[in-house]
Scaffold this motif. Structure first.
Motif, PDB file in Angstrom:
ATOM      1  N   GLU A  56      -7.284   6.885   7.850  1.00  0.00           N
ATOM      2  CA  GLU A  56      -6.342   6.434   6.824  1.00  0.00           C
ATOM      3  C   GLU A  56      -7.075   6.187   5.514  1.00  0.00           C
ATOM      4  O   GLU A  56      -8.221   5.736   5.519  1.00  0.00           O
ATOM      5  CB  GLU A  56      -5.677   5.109   7.260  1.00  0.00           C
ATOM      6  CG  GLU A  56      -4.668   4.567   6.239  1.00  0.00           C
ATOM      7  CD  GLU A  56      -4.230   3.125   6.539  1.00  0.00           C
ATOM      8  OE1 GLU A  56      -4.447   2.651   7.661  1.00  0.00           O
ATOM      9  OE2 GLU A  56      -3.692   2.488   5.628  1.00  0.00           O
TER      10      GLU A  56
ATOM     11  N   ALA B  87      -5.794   4.292   1.759  1.00  0.00           N
ATOM     12  CA  ALA B  87      -4.636   3.598   1.186  1.00  0.00           C
ATOM     13  C   ALA B  87      -4.976   3.046  -0.189  1.00  0.00           C
ATOM     14  O   ALA B  87      -6.087   2.576  -0.438  1.00  0.00           O
ATOM     15  CB  ALA B  87      -4.208   2.458   2.102  1.00  0.00           C
TER      16      ALA B  87
ATOM     17  N   HIS C 289      -8.027   0.542   0.677  1.00  0.00           N
ATOM     18  CA  HIS C 289      -8.795   0.498   1.929  1.00  0.00           C
ATOM     19  C   HIS C 289      -8.841   1.852   2.615  1.00  0.00           C
ATOM     20  O   HIS C 289      -8.107   2.776   2.270  1.00  0.00           O
ATOM     21  CB  HIS C 289      -8.238  -0.577   2.858  1.00  0.00           C
ATOM     22  CG  HIS C 289      -6.790  -0.431   3.191  1.00  0.00           C
ATOM     23  ND1 HIS C 289      -5.788  -0.973   2.424  1.00  0.00           N
ATOM     24  CD2 HIS C 289      -6.169   0.207   4.206  1.00  0.00           C
ATOM     25  CE1 HIS C 289      -4.622  -0.676   2.947  1.00  0.00           C
ATOM     26  NE2 HIS C 289      -4.812   0.046   4.042  1.00  0.00           N
TER      27      HIS C 289
ATOM     28  N   GLU D 109       0.801  -1.220   0.000  1.00  0.00           N
ATOM     29  CA  GLU D 109       0.000   0.000   0.000  1.00  0.00           C
ATOM     30  C   GLU D 109       0.836   1.273   0.000  1.00  0.00           C
ATOM     31  O   GLU D 109       1.951   1.291   0.509  1.00  0.00           O
ATOM     32  CB  GLU D 109      -0.903   0.021   1.243  1.00  0.00           C
ATOM     33  CG  GLU D 109      -0.103  -0.003   2.525  1.00  0.00           C
ATOM     34  CD  GLU D 109      -0.909   0.214   3.803  1.00  0.00           C
ATOM     35  OE1 GLU D 109      -2.018   0.764   3.751  1.00  0.00           O
ATOM     36  OE2 GLU D 109      -0.394  -0.172   4.871  1.00  0.00           O
TER      37      GLU D 109
ATOM     38  N   ASP E 114      -8.832  -1.110   9.670  1.00  0.00           N
ATOM     39  CA  ASP E 114      -8.805  -1.015   8.210  1.00  0.00           C
ATOM     40  C   ASP E 114      -9.886  -1.896   7.616  1.00  0.00           C
ATOM     41  O   ASP E 114     -10.068  -3.027   8.052  1.00  0.00           O
ATOM     42  CB  ASP E 114      -7.464  -1.553   7.675  1.00  0.00           C
ATOM     43  CG  ASP E 114      -6.287  -0.780   8.204  1.00  0.00           C
ATOM     44  OD1 ASP E 114      -5.920   0.214   7.579  1.00  0.00           O
ATOM     45  OD2 ASP E 114      -5.742  -1.181   9.261  1.00  0.00           O
TER      46      ASP E 114
ATOM     47  N   GLU F 227      -5.715  -6.168   3.671  1.00  0.00           N
ATOM     48  CA  GLU F 227      -5.596  -4.731   3.377  1.00  0.00           C
ATOM     49  C   GLU F 227      -4.572  -4.497   2.270  1.00  0.00           C
ATOM     50  O   GLU F 227      -4.577  -3.453   1.636  1.00  0.00           O
ATOM     51  CB  GLU F 227      -5.240  -3.915   4.632  1.00  0.00           C
ATOM     52  CG  GLU F 227      -3.778  -3.961   5.000  1.00  0.00           C
ATOM     53  CD  GLU F 227      -3.321  -2.781   5.870  1.00  0.00           C
ATOM     54  OE1 GLU F 227      -4.008  -1.763   5.911  1.00  0.00           O
ATOM     55  OE2 GLU F 227      -2.252  -2.907   6.487  1.00  0.00           O
TER      56      GLU F 227
HETATM   57 ZN    ZN Z   1      -3.305   0.586   5.465  1.00  0.00          ZN
END
Ligand code: ZN
Ligand code: ZN
Length: 411
Positions: A316, A318, A345, A250, A379, A340
């Motif tokens: 977050e 990503a 995500h 990511e 996540d 993830e």
């Molecule tokens: Zn992440």
């Protein structure tokens, strides 16, 4: 052993050299499920060869965890071992590196009382906060890797015999972690350069927001002011360049906690502390989740969202292309570390305070720039080969970032 011992040793070596990048004279704090003992022993060997001062492992055991749910008094579920987490905080303040080995039974708590599970999770989250903050602030070098746990393997491959399932999972972990080749450390150097190429491009673009579009998803994620994209290797505050996650595919940054609007569907089930939450669908307004549904585990999801004020906002966002080695396996790992890294995500809760141009911001400055604060960070996957993403500049100009789950540009 059904697990390839040579590859297990390479994983241990990679965790020490590239993952945590342990420095001479550093202490190492390890946490692991008890069945990961063979891996922990190999890691300890590589740690001491690299000059470790003291390696301290802390083990968890599923039967002991279940014994609590079966026999502990009700008030147990509002408690946590504060002394332990305070000690971890103290260790990190003294430059101790952190290595976490995951691989527990993802469904261990799925048939336990959701109220007890929720309360226990909350108590742990509160107690762990000081130690967790040092990790999210990236004070010290840290790394997470996986052990192919038997219960986890059986859940992933229910059609196989337990030993075969474990061996299949081990192979999947080895290939996802890029320890299949002759020189995993060099392999990771190349991989890190590639991730840096994308984060550099996103940082140059400095988008105002990202727009995700796909089946059931029409979501605008505003980005925090002065956000910074990161991915792969990065430098901790103690000056050590480490790879926090193995595997990792990511590039990620901090969204604006007040500027997320629209609807989004999860594209994979979320395995959260022993429970499985399926088909999440939520609606955001001005950064906050105002509606949330799940076809399974909705009760757990709603409890999570009520953890604290920041739990309904994002910390977050990503990006992961759909051709990543993990996505290509087509496997659902029921484990965030892998899942993830198979898809784009978002995460509910605490932001990565390091994802800013200036990494020494005060709490107030982070909040004023749009960074979220919470005791959770969870996540969940919203990417697939049907997702398009546009980067939106301050004047409204749209730039294609992803098309059908892949980077929209080539360079
Ligand atoms: Zn992440
Ligand atoms: Zn995350």
């Amino acid at each position: 052993m059904i697990i390839n011992e040579q590859k297990l040793d390479k994983l241990a070596e990679l965790a020490i050299k590239t993952g945590v990048a342990l420095q001479k004279g550093q202490d190492l704090l390890l946490t692991a499920p008890i069945e990961a003992l063979p891996l922990v022993r190999r890691i300890s060997v590589h740690a001491y060869k690299a000059g470790a001062n003291i390696v301290t492992p802390l083990f968890s055991d599923p039967e002991i965890t279940l014994a609590r749910y079966l026999h502990a008094p009700d008030e147990s579920f509002d408690k946590a071992p504060n002394w332990l987490f305070n000690g971890m905080g103290e260790a990190f303040d003294n430059n101790t590196a952190r290595l976490a080995i995951v691989g527990e039974d993802p469904l261990l708590l799925s048939s336990q009382d959701p109220d007890k599970v929720g309360r226990a999770n909350k108590a742990t989250s509160i107690a762990y906060k000081p130690a967790r903050e040092r990790i999210t602030r990236f004070d010290i070098n840290w790394n997470i890797i996986s052990w192919p746990g038997k219960a986890w393997a059986i859940q992933m491959f229910p059609e196989l015999k337990p030993e075969e399932a474990q061996s299949r999972l081990a192979d999947a972990i080895f290939s996802a972690s890029r320890v299949d080749g002759l020189d995993p450390v060099e392999e990771w150097d190349k991989h890190n350069k590639n991730l840096k190429k994308w984060s550099d491009w996103l940082n140059k673009k400095n988008f105002y927001s990202l727009h995700f579009k796909g089946p059931g998803t029409d979501l605008t994620v505003g980005l925090a002011k002065d956000h910074e994209w990161m991915g792969g290797a990065s430098m901790a505050q103690n000056g050590v360049i480490c790879n926090p996650n193995i595997p990792s595919e990511e590039v990620f940054t901090t969204p604006h906690a007040q500027k997320v609007d629209g609807e989004v569907c999860a594209t994979k089930p979320l395995s959260h502390q022993g429970s499985l939450i399926e088909n999440i669908k939520v609606k955001f307004e001005k950064g906050k989740i105002i509606e949330a549904h799940a076809s399974k585990g909705e009760e757990v999801l709603l409890k999570v969202l009520d953890s604290d004020e920041g739990a309904r906002r994002l910390g977050e966002v990503a990006l992961v292309p759909d051709n990543s080695p993990i996505a290509q396996t087509g496997l659902l790992f029921y484990n965030t570390l892998f899942d993830e890294n198979a898809a784009c995500h978002i995460a509910l809760g605490q932001c990565y305070t390091k994802c800013f141009k200036n990494q020494n911001l005060t709490k107030e400055e982070i909040i004023s720039k749009g960074g979220n604060s919470s005791m959770i960070h969870i996540d969940w996957m919203i990417g697939s080969n049907q997702i398009d993403i546009d980067g939106i500049e301050e004047d409204g100009t749209k730039i294609p970032v992803f098309r059908k789950g892949q980077w929209a540009l080539n360079f």
